[in-house]
Scaffold this motif. Structure first.
Motif, PDB file in Angstrom:
ATOM      1  N   MET A  58      -7.132   1.287  24.818  1.00 11.07           N
ATOM      2  CA  MET A  58      -5.819   1.523  24.256  1.00 11.07           C
ATOM      3  C   MET A  58      -5.933   1.346  22.748  1.00 11.07           C
ATOM      4  SD  MET A  58      -2.270  -0.488  25.048  1.00 11.07           S
ATOM      5  CE  MET A  58      -3.156  -2.003  25.252  1.00 11.07           C
ATOM      6  N   GLU A  59      -5.395   2.297  22.022  1.00  4.98           N
ATOM      7  CA  GLU A  59      -5.501   2.272  20.575  1.00  4.98           C
ATOM      8  C   GLU A  59      -4.229   2.827  19.952  1.00  4.98           C
ATOM      9  OE1 GLU A  59      -8.013   4.897  17.484  1.00  4.98           O
ATOM     10  OE2 GLU A  59      -9.142   3.959  19.087  1.00  4.98           O
ATOM     11  N   HIS A  60      -3.697   2.125  18.966  1.00  2.00           N
ATOM     12  CA  HIS A  60      -2.538   2.650  18.241  1.00  2.00           C
ATOM     13  C   HIS A  60      -3.001   3.764  17.328  1.00  2.00           C
ATOM     14  CE1 HIS A  60       0.486  -0.145  19.487  1.00  2.00           C
ATOM     15  NE2 HIS A  60      -0.216  -1.174  19.103  1.00  2.00           N
ATOM     16  N   GLN A  61      -2.418   4.939  17.500  1.00  2.00           N
ATOM     17  CA  GLN A  61      -2.738   6.032  16.614  1.00  2.00           C
ATOM     18  C   GLN A  61      -1.750   6.083  15.457  1.00  2.00           C
ATOM     19  OE1 GLN A  61      -2.826   9.411  19.174  1.00  2.00           O
ATOM     20  NE2 GLN A  61      -4.768   8.826  20.081  1.00  2.00           N
ATOM     21  N   LEU A  62      -0.508   5.784  15.711  1.00  2.00           N
ATOM     22  CA  LEU A  62       0.562   5.794  14.721  1.00  2.00           C
ATOM     23  C   LEU A  62       1.508   4.648  15.022  1.00  2.00           C
ATOM     24  CD1 LEU A  62       1.478   9.580  14.930  1.00  2.00           C
ATOM     25  CD2 LEU A  62       0.243   8.505  13.070  1.00  2.00           C
ATOM     26  N   HIS A  63       2.374   4.370  14.086  1.00  2.00           N
ATOM     27  CA  HIS A  63       3.465   3.448  14.369  1.00  2.00           C
ATOM     28  C   HIS A  63       4.754   4.163  13.991  1.00  2.00           C
ATOM     29  CE1 HIS A  63       5.531  -0.246  15.167  1.00  2.00           C
ATOM     30  NE2 HIS A  63       6.229  -0.035  14.065  1.00  2.00           N
ATOM     31  N   TYR A  64       5.736   4.070  14.842  1.00  2.57           N
ATOM     32  CA  TYR A  64       7.018   4.730  14.611  1.00  2.57           C
ATOM     33  C   TYR A  64       8.037   3.692  14.206  1.00  2.57           C
ATOM     34  CZ  TYR A  64       4.384   8.222  17.074  1.00  2.57           C
ATOM     35  OH  TYR A  64       3.395   9.095  17.442  1.00  2.57           O
ATOM     36  N   ASP A  65       8.976   4.062  13.333  1.00  2.00           N
ATOM     37  CA  ASP A  65       9.908   3.085  12.793  1.00  2.00           C
ATOM     38  C   ASP A  65      10.970   2.629  13.783  1.00  2.00           C
ATOM     39  OD1 ASP A  65      11.044   5.616  12.674  1.00  2.00           O
ATOM     40  OD2 ASP A  65      12.103   5.244  10.788  1.00  2.00           O
ATOM     41  N   THR A  66      11.233   3.420  14.831  1.00  2.00           N
ATOM     42  CA  THR A  66      12.227   3.011  15.825  1.00  2.00           C
ATOM     43  C   THR A  66      11.716   3.313  17.231  1.00  2.00           C
ATOM     44  OG1 THR A  66      13.362   5.149  15.897  1.00  2.00           O
ATOM     45  CG2 THR A  66      14.146   3.554  14.243  1.00  2.00           C
ATOM     46  N   VAL A  67      12.327   2.662  18.196  1.00  2.00           N
ATOM     47  CA  VAL A  67      12.004   2.914  19.603  1.00  2.00           C
ATOM     48  C   VAL A  67      12.259   4.375  19.942  1.00  2.00           C
ATOM     49  CG1 VAL A  67      12.720   2.395  21.979  1.00  2.00           C
ATOM     50  CG2 VAL A  67      12.405   0.529  20.342  1.00  2.00           C
ATOM     51  N   SER A  68      13.392   4.919  19.510  1.00  2.00           N
ATOM     52  CA  SER A  68      13.715   6.311  19.852  1.00  2.00           C
ATOM     53  C   SER A  68      12.719   7.296  19.239  1.00  2.00           C
ATOM     54  CB  SER A  68      15.151   6.661  19.463  1.00  2.00           C
ATOM     55  OG  SER A  68      15.358   6.461  18.085  1.00  2.00           O
ATOM     56  N   ASN A  69      12.217   7.021  18.038  1.00  2.00           N
ATOM     57  CA  ASN A  69      11.200   7.894  17.439  1.00  2.00           C
ATOM     58  C   ASN A  69       9.886   7.810  18.208  1.00  2.00           C
ATOM     59  OD1 ASN A  69      12.908   8.860  15.470  1.00  2.00           O
ATOM     60  ND2 ASN A  69      12.178   7.472  13.882  1.00  2.00           N
ATOM     61  N   ALA A  70       9.531   6.622  18.659  1.00  2.00           N
ATOM     62  CA  ALA A  70       8.308   6.468  19.461  1.00  2.00           C
ATOM     63  C   ALA A  70       8.426   7.246  20.766  1.00  2.00           C
ATOM     64  CB  ALA A  70       8.039   4.989  19.740  1.00  2.00           C
ATOM     65  N   ALA A 101      11.543  -5.253  21.906  1.00  2.00           N
ATOM     66  CA  ALA A 101      11.190  -4.282  22.945  1.00  2.00           C
ATOM     67  C   ALA A 101       9.764  -3.811  22.745  1.00  2.00           C
ATOM     68  CB  ALA A 101      12.138  -3.091  22.911  1.00  2.00           C
ATOM     69  N   ALA A 102       9.175  -3.345  23.835  1.00  2.00           N
ATOM     70  CA  ALA A 102       7.861  -2.706  23.793  1.00  2.00           C
ATOM     71  C   ALA A 102       7.996  -1.344  24.463  1.00  2.00           C
ATOM     72  CB  ALA A 102       6.829  -3.563  24.514  1.00  2.00           C
ATOM     73  N   VAL A 103       7.378  -0.340  23.854  1.00  2.00           N
ATOM     74  CA  VAL A 103       7.357   1.017  24.397  1.00  2.00           C
ATOM     75  C   VAL A 103       5.931   1.290  24.853  1.00  2.00           C
ATOM     76  CG1 VAL A 103       7.701   3.465  23.901  1.00  2.00           C
ATOM     77  CG2 VAL A 103       9.184   1.756  22.818  1.00  2.00           C
ATOM     78  N   TYR A 104       5.771   1.553  26.151  1.00  2.00           N
ATOM     79  CA  TYR A 104       4.461   1.799  26.738  1.00  2.00           C
ATOM     80  C   TYR A 104       4.300   3.273  27.085  1.00  2.00           C
ATOM     81  CZ  TYR A 104       4.374  -3.248  27.559  1.00  2.00           C
ATOM     82  OH  TYR A 104       4.406  -4.611  27.406  1.00  2.00           O
ATOM     83  N   ALA A 105       3.169   3.858  26.697  1.00  2.00           N
ATOM     84  CA  ALA A 105       2.779   5.190  27.164  1.00  2.00           C
ATOM     85  C   ALA A 105       1.871   4.941  28.363  1.00  2.00           C
ATOM     86  CB  ALA A 105       2.033   5.947  26.075  1.00  2.00           C
ATOM     87  N   ILE A 106       2.258   5.442  29.534  1.00  2.00           N
ATOM     88  CA  ILE A 106       1.579   5.112  30.790  1.00  2.00           C
ATOM     89  C   ILE A 106       1.101   6.380  31.480  1.00  2.00           C
ATOM     90  CG2 ILE A 106       1.975   4.223  33.131  1.00  2.00           C
ATOM     91  CD1 ILE A 106       3.848   2.157  31.871  1.00  2.00           C
ATOM     92  N   GLU A 107      -0.108   6.287  32.057  1.00  2.00           N
ATOM     93  CA  GLU A 107      -0.625   7.385  32.871  1.00  2.00           C
ATOM     94  C   GLU A 107      -1.110   6.831  34.201  1.00  2.00           C
ATOM     95  OE1 GLU A 107      -3.520  11.276  32.593  1.00  2.00           O
ATOM     96  OE2 GLU A 107      -3.658   9.755  31.041  1.00  2.00           O
ATOM     97  N   SER A 108      -0.673   7.462  35.287  1.00  2.00           N
ATOM     98  CA  SER A 108      -1.091   7.020  36.624  1.00  2.00           C
ATOM     99  C   SER A 108      -2.442   7.638  36.965  1.00  2.00           C
ATOM    100  CB  SER A 108      -0.057   7.414  37.677  1.00  2.00           C
ATOM    101  OG  SER A 108      -0.099   8.811  37.906  1.00  2.00           O
ATOM    102  N   THR A 109      -3.073   7.094  37.995  1.00  2.00           N
ATOM    103  CA  THR A 109      -4.369   7.615  38.428  1.00  2.00           C
ATOM    104  C   THR A 109      -4.269   9.041  38.949  1.00  2.00           C
ATOM    105  OG1 THR A 109      -4.045   6.548  40.574  1.00  2.00           O
ATOM    106  CG2 THR A 109      -5.379   5.353  38.943  1.00  2.00           C
ATOM    107  N   ASN A 110      -3.066   9.475  39.353  1.00  2.00           N
ATOM    108  CA  ASN A 110      -2.907  10.855  39.816  1.00  2.00           C
ATOM    109  C   ASN A 110      -2.328  11.766  38.733  1.00  2.00           C
ATOM    110  OD1 ASN A 110      -0.294   9.938  39.875  1.00  2.00           O
ATOM    111  ND2 ASN A 110       0.149  10.599  41.957  1.00  2.00           N
ATOM    112  N   GLY A 111      -2.321  11.297  37.468  1.00  2.00           N
ATOM    113  CA  GLY A 111      -1.974  12.149  36.339  1.00  2.00           C
ATOM    114  C   GLY A 111      -0.535  12.158  35.892  1.00  2.00           C
TER     115      GLY A 111
END
Length: 100
Positions: free
Chosen positions: A1-13, A63-73
């Motif tokens: 897991m690596e941060h590529q960018l940081h967004y100023d708000t939750v909605s922008n992320a 708050a934390a915003v997670y980008a998630i991917e399941s094993t089935n895509g």
């Protein structure tokens, strides 16, 4: 897991993650993340990226915003409170969502 960018708000992320294909909205339930497409067990997904936000004056705004991917895509977004506003979670889910 690596941060590529940081967004100023939750909605922008969230908007940027949607453009990257993370289109499903996930919620937490025991050892699962759930969506309208069903349940995914804690062992069956990975966290691709995470962004953390702290409220300037109100700790309940954390708050934390997670980008998630399941094993089935299936790719989606989970927004979860942490700190005082955190939902009670299972030990396995707490470990999985730990911000490292």
């Amino acid at each position: 897991m690596e941060h590529q960018l940081h967004y100023d708000t939750v909605s922008n992320a969230i908007a940027a993650l949607r453009k990257r294909g993370f289109t499903v909205d996930f919620n937490l339930e025991d050892n699962y993340i759930v969506s309208s497409q069903g349940k995914i067990h804690v062992d069956d997904f990975s966290i691709v990226d995470v962004y953390r936000y702290e409220g300037n004056t109100d700790p309940s705004d954390e708050a934390a915003v997670y980008a998630i991917e399941s094993t089935n895509g299936v790719k989606g977004v989970l927004v979860s409170g942490y700190g005082p506003s955190a939902d009670p979670l299972s030990t396995a889910m707490l470990e999985k969502l730990k911000i490292k």
